[in-house]
Design an enzyme around this catalytic site. Structure first.
Site, PDB file in Angstrom:
ATOM      1  N   CYS A 185       7.735   9.637   1.075  1.00 45.97           N
ATOM      2  CA  CYS A 185       7.668  10.194   2.438  1.00 45.97           C
ATOM      3  C   CYS A 185       6.633   9.454   3.294  1.00 45.97           C
ATOM      4  O   CYS A 185       5.438   9.510   3.007  1.00 45.97           O
ATOM      5  CB  CYS A 185       7.333  11.679   2.320  1.00 45.97           C
ATOM      6  N   CYS A 199       3.996  11.657   4.908  1.00 46.94           N
ATOM      7  CA  CYS A 199       3.099  12.152   3.856  1.00 46.94           C
ATOM      8  C   CYS A 199       2.013  11.118   3.566  1.00 46.94           C
ATOM      9  O   CYS A 199       0.850  11.464   3.362  1.00 46.94           O
ATOM     10  CB  CYS A 199       3.875  12.430   2.573  1.00 46.94           C
TER      11      CYS A 199
END
Length: 125
Positions: free
Chosen positions: A30, A33
């Protein structure tokens, strides 16, 4: 307390022994993230009395499902075992610091009363 990798095996022990818990639900693939990770780590170092838990949603699918995580990153904040905040998306450093300030200032007696009222209303409805 600093940063902890939380798993289904250690989650309850770690969370129950901490007054304030901030969870970062993330995955290695991600992009947002990866951007949020350093912010989360920096703020964790500035708040050693708070448990900052990272939950890898790829490895800890049961925890992600328990919290109904549908997009990542998602930040959840708990105090005294009560979920007070949950939001998907990248939170800027100042935003995270402001959330922590608000959580610290909460009157938890009032929060528990509100939770109790909501639970009673759900049981009646």
């Amino acid at each position: 307390m600093a940063l902890e990798n939380l798993t289904k095996e250690n989650f309850n022990d770690k969370v129950s022994s901490s007054d304030i818990v901030i969870l970062d639900f993330w995955a290695p693939w991600c992009g947002p993230c990866k951007q949020f990770g350093p912010i989360f780590e920096k703020v964790s170092q500035e708040n050693p009395d708070i448990l900052f838990g990272k939950v890898n949603t790829e490895e800890e699918r049961e925890l992600a499902a328990h919290f109904n995580i549908q997009s990542i990153p998602t930040v959840a904040i708990m105090r005294e075992g009560i979920i007070l905040f949950m939001q998907p998306g990248l939170i800027p450093e100042e935003g995270l610091k402001d959330l922590i300030k608000q959580v610290r200032e909460l009157d938890m007696e009032k929060v528990r009363e509100e939770v109790k009222k909501q639970q009673e209303a759900e049981q009646q409805g």
